[in-house]
Design a protein around this motif. Structure first.
Motif, PDB file in Angstrom:
ATOM      1  N   PRO A  17       0.804  -1.231   0.000  1.00  0.00           N
ATOM      2  CA  PRO A  17       0.000   0.000   0.000  1.00  0.00           C
ATOM      3  C   PRO A  17       0.833   1.277   0.000  1.00  0.00           C
ATOM      4  O   PRO A  17       0.344   2.340  -0.364  1.00  0.00           O
ATOM      5  N   LEU A  18       2.107   1.174   0.425  1.00  0.00           N
ATOM      6  CA  LEU A  18       2.941   2.362   0.586  1.00  0.00           C
ATOM      7  C   LEU A  18       3.815   2.639  -0.638  1.00  0.00           C
ATOM      8  O   LEU A  18       4.094   3.797  -0.959  1.00  0.00           O
ATOM      9  N   VAL A  19       4.234   1.574  -1.307  1.00  0.00           N
ATOM     10  CA  VAL A  19       5.202   1.700  -2.398  1.00  0.00           C
ATOM     11  C   VAL A  19       4.770   2.686  -3.484  1.00  0.00           C
ATOM     12  O   VAL A  19       5.589   3.493  -3.955  1.00  0.00           O
ATOM     13  N   PRO A  20       3.506   2.679  -3.934  1.00  0.00           N
ATOM     14  CA  PRO A  20       3.139   3.603  -5.030  1.00  0.00           C
ATOM     15  C   PRO A  20       3.410   5.066  -4.724  1.00  0.00           C
ATOM     16  O   PRO A  20       3.752   5.834  -5.635  1.00  0.00           O
ATOM     17  N   PHE A  21       3.274   5.471  -3.475  1.00  0.00           N
ATOM     18  CA  PHE A  21       3.554   6.864  -3.114  1.00  0.00           C
ATOM     19  C   PHE A  21       5.028   7.210  -3.356  1.00  0.00           C
ATOM     20  O   PHE A  21       5.350   8.323  -3.773  1.00  0.00           O
ATOM     21  N   PHE A  22       5.918   6.252  -3.094  1.00  0.00           N
ATOM     22  CA  PHE A  22       7.349   6.506  -3.264  1.00  0.00           C
ATOM     23  C   PHE A  22       7.739   6.459  -4.733  1.00  0.00           C
ATOM     24  O   PHE A  22       8.608   7.222  -5.169  1.00  0.00           O
ATOM     25  N   VAL A  23       7.110   5.567  -5.491  1.00  0.00           N
ATOM     26  CA  VAL A  23       7.362   5.528  -6.934  1.00  0.00           C
ATOM     27  C   VAL A  23       6.936   6.848  -7.561  1.00  0.00           C
ATOM     28  O   VAL A  23       7.646   7.430  -8.391  1.00  0.00           O
ATOM     29  N   GLU A  24       5.773   7.334  -7.163  1.00  0.00           N
ATOM     30  CA  GLU A  24       5.274   8.604  -7.696  1.00  0.00           C
ATOM     31  C   GLU A  24       6.196   9.763  -7.323  1.00  0.00           C
ATOM     32  O   GLU A  24       6.339  10.729  -8.089  1.00  0.00           O
ATOM     33  N   ALA A  25       6.847   9.657  -6.149  1.00  0.00           N
ATOM     34  CA  ALA A  25       7.769  10.706  -5.713  1.00  0.00           C
ATOM     35  C   ALA A  25       9.137  10.590  -6.374  1.00  0.00           C
ATOM     36  O   ALA A  25      10.018  11.422  -6.117  1.00  0.00           O
ATOM     37  N   GLY A  26       9.326   9.554  -7.209  1.00  0.00           N
ATOM     38  CA  GLY A  26      10.567   9.439  -7.967  1.00  0.00           C
ATOM     39  C   GLY A  26      11.596   8.491  -7.404  1.00  0.00           C
ATOM     40  O   GLY A  26      12.735   8.439  -7.888  1.00  0.00           O
TER      41      GLY A  26
END
Length: 233
Positions: A17-26
């Protein structure tokens, strides 16, 4: 590069659930299995030093000279141990639902911690599997990772009590956080004390979350962690 390490009775999917936020942040992201969890091999006991060295070995395998280490519960302890053993490999450390390895807690919390670990070791594997499946069902979001890795090292099946304490050391930039409803154990009281002792350590509380803050409220957890990382980038 961000490397996520899960907690007890969980596996590399814990941070989906957390990983997509970090991918979006680069960020490039890697999730891994602790020894004795997920796709890793079973063993007789959990060894904190070996688990941390597996983590450092993973950085070598993926060609990452440094990384942000994010860990939950035992995953937090193994990430912290890696930070102590090889501080030059760290960009930052994020610990969710864990305490500092440096000071020794008071007697009563340690007794309670030892009892909880003993009960965990005595618990039937069938119960452990059901508990893990329950945790997985709480998260339905898929992950979008740039990279993923699993450690398959024969170092232990379940986390045991921390066997040693470290002398005081200068930490990397560190965030220690927990859910606002995580009232059991010593984490909620020990986390702010950790931040008071070291100028590079920050303490944050994730609203609307318990011990599994990154699952209970992934959006708020991501905001807390990413705001911290932007502060020293």
């Amino acid at each position: 590069m961000v490397v996520f390490t899960h907690g007890t009775l969980d596996d590399h999917r814990s941070f989906d659930p957390l990983v997509p936020f970090f991918v979006e942040a680069g960020y490039r992201t890697v999730t891994r299995d602790l020894p004795g969890h997920g796709g890793s091999e079973d063993g007789e006991h959990f060894d904190l030093t070996k688990a941390s060295r597996d983590l450092l070995g993973l950085l070598d395998e993926i060609g990452a000279p440094t990384a942000v280490l994010i860990g939950h519960s035992p995953g937090g302890y193994s990430s912290e141990e890696a930070a102590i053993e090889a501080p030059h490999r760290l960009d930052a450390l994020v610990v969710i639902g864990a305490t500092s390895l440096t000071p020794k807690p008071s007697l009563l919390p340690m007794i309670a911690l030892r009892l909880s670990v003993t009960l965990l070791r005595l618990a039937p594997k069938r119960w452990a599997r059901r508990r893990a499946q329950h945790l997985f069902r709480r998260s339905t979001r898929s992950s979008r990772t740039n990279g993923a890795a699993r450690q398959r090292r024969h170092t232990g099946a379940r986390p045991g009590i921390l066997r040693r304490r470290h002398p005081a050391h200068r930490p990397a930039p560190t965030l220690v956080c927990h859910g606002e409803h995580a009232h059991s154990g010593i984490i909620a009281s020990a986390a702010p004390e950790w931040a008071r002792r070291h100028p590079l350590v920050r303490h944050r509380v994730v609203p609307g979350a318990g011990h599994l803050a990154h699952r209970d409220n992934p959006g708020a957890t991501a905001r807390v962690v990413l705001d911290f990382l932007r502060g020293f980038r």
